[in-house]
Design a protein around this motif. Structure first.
Motif, PDB file in Angstrom:
ATOM      1  N   GLU A 112       0.847  -1.183   0.000  1.00  0.00           N
ATOM      2  CA  GLU A 112       0.000   0.000   0.000  1.00  0.00           C
ATOM      3  C   GLU A 112       0.885   1.235   0.000  1.00  0.00           C
ATOM      4  OE1 GLU A 112      -3.222   2.319   2.874  1.00  0.00           O
ATOM      5  OE2 GLU A 112      -2.696   0.251   3.308  1.00  0.00           O
ATOM      6  N   ILE A 113       0.529   2.197  -0.849  1.00  0.00           N
ATOM      7  CA  ILE A 113       1.225   3.479  -0.881  1.00  0.00           C
ATOM      8  C   ILE A 113       0.254   4.520  -0.323  1.00  0.00           C
ATOM      9  CG2 ILE A 113       2.450   5.176  -2.274  1.00  0.00           C
ATOM     10  CD1 ILE A 113       3.695   2.319  -2.345  1.00  0.00           C
ATOM     11  N   ARG A 114       0.603   5.106   0.816  1.00  0.00           N
ATOM     12  CA  ARG A 114      -0.225   6.125   1.458  1.00  0.00           C
ATOM     13  C   ARG A 114       0.660   7.330   1.756  1.00  0.00           C
ATOM     14  NH1 ARG A 114      -5.129   6.052   3.542  1.00  0.00           N
ATOM     15  NH2 ARG A 114      -5.259   3.789   3.468  1.00  0.00           N
ATOM     16  N   ASP A 115       0.295   8.477   1.220  1.00  0.00           N
ATOM     17  CA  ASP A 115       1.090   9.698   1.401  1.00  0.00           C
ATOM     18  C   ASP A 115       2.548   9.493   0.984  1.00  0.00           C
ATOM     19  OD1 ASP A 115      -1.154  11.080   2.429  1.00  0.00           O
ATOM     20  OD2 ASP A 115      -0.762  10.269   4.435  1.00  0.00           O
ATOM     21  N   GLY A 116       2.748   8.717  -0.086  1.00  0.00           N
ATOM     22  CA  GLY A 116       4.084   8.484  -0.620  1.00  0.00           C
ATOM     23  C   GLY A 116       4.913   7.459   0.135  1.00  0.00           C
ATOM     24  N   ILE A 117       4.344   6.862   1.171  1.00  0.00           N
ATOM     25  CA  ILE A 117       5.073   5.890   1.990  1.00  0.00           C
ATOM     26  C   ILE A 117       4.518   4.498   1.718  1.00  0.00           C
ATOM     27  CG2 ILE A 117       5.641   5.176   4.340  1.00  0.00           C
ATOM     28  CD1 ILE A 117       5.307   8.181   5.102  1.00  0.00           C
ATOM     29  N   ALA A 118       5.416   3.554   1.409  1.00  0.00           N
ATOM     30  CA  ALA A 118       5.020   2.180   1.116  1.00  0.00           C
ATOM     31  C   ALA A 118       5.011   1.347   2.390  1.00  0.00           C
ATOM     32  CB  ALA A 118       5.984   1.555   0.106  1.00  0.00           C
ATOM     33  N   SER A 119       3.995   0.498   2.493  1.00  0.00           N
ATOM     34  CA  SER A 119       3.961  -0.491   3.568  1.00  0.00           C
ATOM     35  C   SER A 119       3.517  -1.815   2.970  1.00  0.00           C
ATOM     36  CB  SER A 119       3.022  -0.055   4.696  1.00  0.00           C
ATOM     37  OG  SER A 119       1.687   0.024   4.225  1.00  0.00           O
ATOM     38  N   THR A 120       3.935  -2.891   3.593  1.00  0.00           N
ATOM     39  CA  THR A 120       3.573  -4.226   3.120  1.00  0.00           C
ATOM     40  C   THR A 120       2.753  -4.930   4.193  1.00  0.00           C
ATOM     41  OG1 THR A 120       5.608  -5.208   3.964  1.00  0.00           O
ATOM     42  CG2 THR A 120       5.644  -4.414   1.683  1.00  0.00           C
ATOM     43  N   HIS A 121       1.952  -5.880   3.751  1.00  0.00           N
ATOM     44  CA  HIS A 121       1.123  -6.631   4.687  1.00  0.00           C
ATOM     45  C   HIS A 121       0.759  -7.987   4.088  1.00  0.00           C
ATOM     46  CE1 HIS A 121      -1.562  -4.224   2.130  1.00  0.00           C
ATOM     47  NE2 HIS A 121      -2.437  -5.196   2.255  1.00  0.00           N
ATOM     48  N   GLY A 122       0.351  -8.898   4.970  1.00  0.00           N
ATOM     49  CA  GLY A 122      -0.078 -10.226   4.572  1.00  0.00           C
ATOM     50  C   GLY A 122      -1.572 -10.388   4.774  1.00  0.00           C
ATOM     51  N   LYS A 123      -2.026 -11.628   4.755  1.00  0.00           N
ATOM     52  CA  LYS A 123      -3.457 -11.913   4.847  1.00  0.00           C
ATOM     53  C   LYS A 123      -4.063 -11.389   6.139  1.00  0.00           C
ATOM     54  CE  LYS A 123      -7.067 -15.333   4.888  1.00  0.00           C
ATOM     55  NZ  LYS A 123      -7.553 -16.620   4.443  1.00  0.00           N
ATOM     56  N   GLU A 124      -3.449 -11.643   7.274  1.00  0.00           N
ATOM     57  CA  GLU A 124      -4.037 -11.257   8.561  1.00  0.00           C
ATOM     58  C   GLU A 124      -4.284  -9.749   8.627  1.00  0.00           C
ATOM     59  OE1 GLU A 124      -2.991 -11.349  13.310  1.00  0.00           O
ATOM     60  OE2 GLU A 124      -2.078 -12.867  12.025  1.00  0.00           O
ATOM     61  N   ALA A 125      -3.289  -8.955   8.243  1.00  0.00           N
ATOM     62  CA  ALA A 125      -3.444  -7.500   8.272  1.00  0.00           C
ATOM     63  C   ALA A 125      -4.481  -7.042   7.245  1.00  0.00           C
ATOM     64  CB  ALA A 125      -2.109  -6.817   8.024  1.00  0.00           C
ATOM     65  N   SER A 126      -4.568  -7.723   6.111  1.00  0.00           N
ATOM     66  CA  SER A 126      -5.546  -7.369   5.096  1.00  0.00           C
ATOM     67  C   SER A 126      -6.961  -7.603   5.622  1.00  0.00           C
ATOM     68  CB  SER A 126      -5.315  -8.173   3.820  1.00  0.00           C
ATOM     69  OG  SER A 126      -6.231  -7.782   2.823  1.00  0.00           O
ATOM     70  N   VAL A 127      -7.191  -8.755   6.217  1.00  0.00           N
ATOM     71  CA  VAL A 127      -8.510  -9.071   6.782  1.00  0.00           C
ATOM     72  C   VAL A 127      -8.857  -8.067   7.885  1.00  0.00           C
ATOM     73  CG1 VAL A 127      -9.827 -10.776   8.105  1.00  0.00           C
ATOM     74  CG2 VAL A 127      -8.487 -11.508   6.123  1.00  0.00           C
ATOM     75  N   THR A 128      -7.884  -7.719   8.711  1.00  0.00           N
ATOM     76  CA  THR A 128      -8.108  -6.725   9.768  1.00  0.00           C
ATOM     77  C   THR A 128      -8.492  -5.383   9.149  1.00  0.00           C
ATOM     78  OG1 THR A 128      -6.602  -7.839  11.289  1.00  0.00           O
ATOM     79  CG2 THR A 128      -7.037  -5.500  11.704  1.00  0.00           C
ATOM     80  N   GLY A 129      -7.828  -4.977   8.085  1.00  0.00           N
ATOM     81  CA  GLY A 129      -8.147  -3.720   7.408  1.00  0.00           C
ATOM     82  C   GLY A 129      -9.555  -3.713   6.839  1.00  0.00           C
ATOM     83  N   TRP A 130      -9.952  -4.810   6.190  1.00  0.00           N
ATOM     84  CA  TRP A 130     -11.311  -4.910   5.663  1.00  0.00           C
ATOM     85  C   TRP A 130     -12.312  -4.830   6.815  1.00  0.00           C
ATOM     86  CZ3 TRP A 130     -12.290  -3.895   0.909  1.00  0.00           C
ATOM     87  CH2 TRP A 130     -11.417  -4.264  -0.110  1.00  0.00           C
TER      88      TRP A 130
END
Length: 128
Positions: free
Chosen positions: A35-53
């Motif tokens: 994910e690129i937010r305000d020019g900063i990249a972050s990475t995530h896996g399934k658990e963080a994705s489900v938490t975000g949803w």
């Protein structure tokens, strides 16, 4: 890949309906996201994705909002993988918000089922 188009419609309908159970099933265990937010990249896996949803669906549950999901392009990557480029925005209280998120989502057909295996997301893209 006709069945991918049918699946994609189910995926988008589940997204609009805030169906977290569907998201948990469709996101593959091997999922990788950037994910690129305000020019900063972050990475995530399934658990963080489900938490975000889950957080997004919960936050908007009692609000007057509607998702606007526009698949702009569908690309076959190989015989088992398809990429969908989706522009996601929303209306709040009947008004279009100022920005969208642009999702480049790669799905793989595994044992006859489509699974989300990768996502690259640009946030805060201006709506014109």
């Amino acid at each position: 890949m006709e069945d991918f188009h049918t699946f994609l419609q189910q995926y988008l309908s589940s997204w609009k309906a805030a169906n977290l159970d569907f998201m948990k099933i469709v996101i593959d265990e091997s999922f990788k996201g950037i994910e690129i937010r305000d020019g900063i990249a972050s990475t995530h896996g399934k658990e963080a994705s489900v938490t975000g949803w889950s957080q997004a669906f919960t936050y908007f549950k009692d609000k007057d909002m509607e998702w606007i999901l526009s698949p702009t392009t569908i690309l076959p990557l190989n015989e088992n993988e398809m990429m969908a480029i989706i522009r996601a925005t929303m209306t709040l209280e009947g008004k279009l918000i100022d920005t969208s998120n642009l999702f480049f989502q790669t799905f793989s057909s595994k044992s006859g089922e489509w699974k989300l295996i990768r996502t690259y997301e640009e946030t805060g893209v201006l709506n014109s």
